[in-house]
Write an enzyme that holds these catalytic residues in place. Structure first.
Site, PDB file in Angstrom:
ATOM      1  N   LYS A   1       0.805  -1.232   0.000  1.00 15.49           N
ATOM      2  CA  LYS A   1       0.000   0.000   0.000  1.00 15.49           C
ATOM      3  C   LYS A   1       0.838   1.281   0.000  1.00 15.49           C
ATOM      4  O   LYS A   1       0.367   2.336  -0.402  1.00 15.49           O
ATOM      5  CB  LYS A   1      -0.941   0.018   1.207  1.00 15.49           C
TER       6      LYS A   1
ATOM      7  N   ASP B   1     -10.384   2.758   1.811  1.00 15.05           N
ATOM      8  CA  ASP B   1     -10.524   2.327   3.207  1.00 15.05           C
ATOM      9  C   ASP B   1     -11.098   3.472   4.050  1.00 15.05           C
ATOM     10  O   ASP B   1     -11.864   3.263   4.983  1.00 15.05           O
ATOM     11  CB  ASP B   1      -9.157   1.937   3.799  1.00 15.05           C
TER      12      ASP B   1
ATOM     13  N   GLY C   1      -4.625   0.120  18.099  1.00 16.20           N
ATOM     14  CA  GLY C   1      -3.717  -0.236  17.007  1.00 16.20           C
ATOM     15  C   GLY C   1      -3.190   0.997  16.286  1.00 16.20           C
ATOM     16  O   GLY C   1      -3.880   2.024  16.201  1.00 16.20           O
TER      17      GLY C   1
ATOM     18  N   GLY D   1      -1.225   0.497  13.199  1.00 14.76           N
ATOM     19  CA  GLY D   1      -0.631  -0.063  11.978  1.00 14.76           C
ATOM     20  C   GLY D   1      -1.144   0.679  10.754  1.00 14.76           C
ATOM     21  O   GLY D   1      -1.757   1.749  10.862  1.00 14.76           O
TER      22      GLY D   1
HETATM   23  P1  NAP Z   1      -0.261  -3.782  10.422  1.00 20.28           P
HETATM   24  O1  NAP Z   1       0.165  -2.539   9.731  1.00 20.28           O
HETATM   25  O2  NAP Z   1       0.636  -4.964  10.402  1.00 20.28           O
HETATM   26  O3  NAP Z   1      -0.554  -3.376  11.964  1.00 20.28           O
HETATM   27  C1  NAP Z   1      -0.803  -4.343  12.925  1.00 20.28           C
HETATM   28  C2  NAP Z   1      -1.258  -3.685  14.233  1.00 20.28           C
HETATM   29  O4  NAP Z   1      -1.563  -4.744  15.127  1.00 20.28           O
HETATM   30  C3  NAP Z   1      -0.190  -2.838  14.917  1.00 20.28           C
HETATM   31  O5  NAP Z   1      -0.801  -1.791  15.623  1.00 20.28           O
HETATM   32  C4  NAP Z   1       0.441  -3.856  15.869  1.00 20.28           C
HETATM   33  O6  NAP Z   1       1.046  -3.271  17.018  1.00 20.28           O
HETATM   34  C5  NAP Z   1      -0.778  -4.608  16.320  1.00 20.28           C
HETATM   35  N1  NAP Z   1      -0.443  -5.925  16.843  1.00 20.28           N
HETATM   36  C6  NAP Z   1      -0.006  -6.992  16.146  1.00 20.28           C
HETATM   37  N2  NAP Z   1       0.184  -8.038  16.982  1.00 20.28           N
HETATM   38  C7  NAP Z   1      -0.153  -7.614  18.209  1.00 20.28           C
HETATM   39  C8  NAP Z   1      -0.184  -8.236  19.485  1.00 20.28           C
HETATM   40  N3  NAP Z   1       0.157  -9.506  19.653  1.00 20.28           N
HETATM   41  N4  NAP Z   1      -0.622  -7.510  20.541  1.00 20.28           N
HETATM   42  C9  NAP Z   1      -0.988  -6.221  20.396  1.00 20.28           C
HETATM   43  N5  NAP Z   1      -0.970  -5.576  19.208  1.00 20.28           N
HETATM   44  C10 NAP Z   1      -0.564  -6.262  18.138  1.00 20.28           C
HETATM   45  O7  NAP Z   1      -1.661  -4.303   9.857  1.00 20.28           O
HETATM   46  P2  NAP Z   1      -2.829  -3.429   9.197  1.00 20.28           P
HETATM   47  O8  NAP Z   1      -2.590  -3.254   7.756  1.00 20.28           O
HETATM   48  O9  NAP Z   1      -3.007  -2.195  10.011  1.00 20.28           O
HETATM   49  O10 NAP Z   1      -4.078  -4.415   9.339  1.00 20.28           O
HETATM   50  C11 NAP Z   1      -4.641  -4.711  10.594  1.00 20.28           C
HETATM   51  C12 NAP Z   1      -5.922  -5.520  10.428  1.00 20.28           C
HETATM   52  O11 NAP Z   1      -6.911  -4.752   9.753  1.00 20.28           O
HETATM   53  C13 NAP Z   1      -5.737  -6.780   9.614  1.00 20.28           C
HETATM   54  O12 NAP Z   1      -6.351  -7.845  10.306  1.00 20.28           O
HETATM   55  C14 NAP Z   1      -6.495  -6.501   8.317  1.00 20.28           C
HETATM   56  O13 NAP Z   1      -7.060  -7.676   7.775  1.00 20.28           O
HETATM   57  C15 NAP Z   1      -7.558  -5.553   8.786  1.00 20.28           C
HETATM   58  N6  NAP Z   1      -8.059  -4.675   7.695  1.00 20.28           N
HETATM   59  C16 NAP Z   1      -9.394  -4.718   7.404  1.00 20.28           C
HETATM   60  C17 NAP Z   1      -9.898  -3.927   6.402  1.00 20.28           C
HETATM   61  C18 NAP Z   1     -11.370  -3.975   6.067  1.00 20.28           C
HETATM   62  O14 NAP Z   1     -11.762  -3.520   4.990  1.00 20.28           O
HETATM   63  N7  NAP Z   1     -12.208  -4.485   6.945  1.00 20.28           N
HETATM   64  C19 NAP Z   1      -9.065  -3.053   5.678  1.00 20.28           C
HETATM   65  C20 NAP Z   1      -7.703  -3.024   6.013  1.00 20.28           C
HETATM   66  C21 NAP Z   1      -7.222  -3.831   7.028  1.00 20.28           C
HETATM   67  P3  NAP Z   1       2.607  -2.837  17.017  1.00 20.28           P
HETATM   68  O15 NAP Z   1       2.641  -1.503  16.342  1.00 20.28           O
HETATM   69  O16 NAP Z   1       2.971  -2.801  18.450  1.00 20.28           O
HETATM   70  O17 NAP Z   1       3.337  -3.894  16.232  1.00 20.28           O
END
Ligand code: NAP
Length: 478
Positions: free
Chosen positions: A282, A318, A342, A344
């Site tokens: 992205k 999004d 979160g 991320g």
């Molecule tokens: P990302 O950039 O990898 O971010 C992951 C986030 O999760 C970070 O804040 C990370 O914290 C936290 N995290 C991971 N493992 C953890 C743990 N064990 N304990 C506490 N916090 C933890 O991922 P992303 O792109 O933001 O996506 C996140 C989720 O959103 C995914 O499941 C994705 O499928 C979903 N999503 C859904 C849609 C939709 O249309 N519904 C769209 C986009 C994304 P740290 O910073 O501390 O590592």
């Protein structure tokens, strides 16, 4: 043609498999190396008992088959089976010509001369196709791409080997687009089987009903999704039925992408009109865009790319996809303060969307530094996840944006004392009901699901791709 690979142990089971898949397939390949001895001996009777063309194949172990006997035995079994009314016989390139060729000619069976490479895509693949086809046979190359660059090589076969009857198959995960867009490699058919567990395999039903692979032609507009991983994505289920509903000759294909730069080259080769972007591309995709929307500028990430005259334009659906399900609540003033769990990639669209609607936001993240950095540019506050209970009763909306709970029954804020008045929104969509939402539901909170956001952002992408509203009658299964 969509050709089903039969790998049953008896002819009767093969017939049942055909019956089950008949409405989605045009031909089948009888793999006699899978048949038991008794059935192999009577394989010649098979074509008469089915109403589609049959390819006869007897594959050795080294070529990915089951047969472990001698070449003499394999040849004898093939010759015997060729008494039947097969449409094609698959003979490997190193199999001695002679008896097999003359029997094929005598019985009107067309030869598919095949080459397999389970390691890679060889550099001389176009020369190989020409060599396989030199006696007027159908040339078949089944090779293993490991990158987008390899995919480019396979899709170029259409131009490099024009006019040759051929079948080009990219095996493994990277090869999946060659199976769906087989007509764009110049292939006369694509193979499918029931066993979707093998990477890159697609069922007959999906090839026919979801992708309409047999209808792809020169005028078909190609769209897709790039990511790594990507095959879990529900986006093909959102876009393909909607193209159909508005009678738009288009197909939406998943592409496993290791290198974004090469993907843009592939997109040019396939004259793609647009594509969705998912993790981890992205941000990287931004370098190749000639124009971006305000949201992409703010968030710094793009999930939608559309071809415009002379350039690619990026947007981020999004942002609005997240907002739509809670728009009424915001318009009616029910949301003033929000907690975003979160920090991320996905959280950024959520936080910008909330802040642009003047909602006060606190970001809670495992890594405080990341939350603080996002909070700084968005003028909001940051804290660690452990401090979540301190915010109980002080927020109207809680948005869960971490990957905790994705495919597992855990919540990043387990034990949070919900008051029951909060609107709780998890952006994870698999499972639909996450532990975070279950806990919130138990306390009587209002729930919003990740699939709502997924669908809304997909509908907006559809508008960006086609210029049409998402058709109301389509209800995708995601
Ligand atoms: P990302 O950039 O990898 O971010 C992951 C986030 O999760 C970070 O804040 C990370 O914290 C936290 N995290 C991971 N493992 C953890 C743990 N064990 N304990 C506490 N916090 C933890 O991922 P992303 O792109 O933001 O996506 C996140 C989720 O959103 C995914 O499941 C994705 O499928 C979903 N999503 C859904 C849609 C939709 O249309 N519904 C769209 C986009 C994304 P740290 O910073 O501390 O590592």
């Amino acid at each position: 043609m969509i050709c089903y690979v039969l790998s049953d142990t008896t002819l009767e089971k093969c017939r049942m498999t055909i019956q089950k898949n008949r409405r989605w397939i045009d031909a089948c390949e009888l793999r006699i190396d899978f048949l038991d001895e008794e059935n192999r001996a009577i394989a010649s009777s098979f074509p008469e008992t089915v109403d589609i063309p049959v390819i006869l194949t007897h594959r050795r172990k080294i070529d990915g088959g089951q047969f472990t006997g001698s070449e003499k035995q394999r040849k004898a079994e093939l010759l015997k089976a060729m008494d039947g009314a097969f449409a094609y016989v698959d003979l490997e390139e190193d199999l001695k010509r002679g008896e097999l060729d003359s029997k094929a000619e005598r019985n009107g069976i067309k030869i598919i001369r095949s080459y397999h490479n389970f390691e890679r895509v060889p550099d001389d693949i176009y020369a190989k196709v020409m060599q396989l086809a030199r006696r007027g046979d159908v040339a078949k190359v089944a090779v293993t791409p490991h990158s987008v660059q390899d995919l480019i090589t396979l899709f170029n076969a259409e131009r490099e080997n024009r006019g040759i009857d051929k079948i080009i198959i990219g095996m493994g995960e990277y090869g999946m687009p060659t199976r769906i867009l087989y007509r764009r490699t110049g292939s006369i058919l694509t193979f499918c089987s029931e066993n979707e567990t093998a990477p890159g395999q697609i069922s007959a039903q999906k090839l026919r009903e979801l992708y309409h692979a047999d209808e792809v032609n020169d005028r078909t507009a190609i769209y897709g999704i790039i990511g790594n991983p990507v095959y879990h994505s529900s986006s093909p289920q959102i876009h393909n039925p909607a193209f159909r509903a508005i009678k738009f000759n288009a197909v939406y294909v998943p592409f496993l992408v290791d290198n974004v730069r090469y993907f843009f080259m592939l997109a040019e080769l396939l004259k793609m009109r647009g594509f969705s972007v998912t993790i981890p591309h992205k941000i990287e995709v931004l370098s190749y865009l000639g124009d971006i929307t305000r949201e992409v500028k703010q968030i710094g990430s793009c999930n939608t790319v559309v071809r415009k005259p002379g350039l690619w334009k990026g947007s981020n659906t999004d942002y609005y996809g997240f907002l739509r399900p809670i728009e009424n609540d915001m318009d009616e003033g029910r949301i003033r303060r929000a907690l975003v769990i979160g920090a991320g990639g996905a959280s950024q669209a959520v936080i910008w969307a909330l802040r642009n609607r003047r909602i006060k936001v606190t970001i809670l993240n495992r890594t405080l530094e990341k939350a603080k950095a996002i909070a700084k540019v968005n003028l909001c506050t940051a804290d660690t996840i452990e401090n979540a209970p301190l915010y109980a009763g002080k927020v109207d909306l809680i948005v869960q944006t971490t990957s905790v709970g994705l495919g597992e029954d855990v919540s990043p804020i387990a034990g949070f004392p919900f008051t029951g008045r909060e609107i709780c929104y998890d952006i994870i969509y698999k499972p639909r009901m996450t532990r975070f939402l279950k806990d919130a539901q138990e306390k009587g909170c209002t729930l919003h699901f990740g699939e709502e956001m997924l669908l809304e952002q997909g509908k907006l992408q559809f508008e960006a791709f086609t210029g049409y509203h998402y058709p109301k009658q389509v209800h995708p299964e995601i």
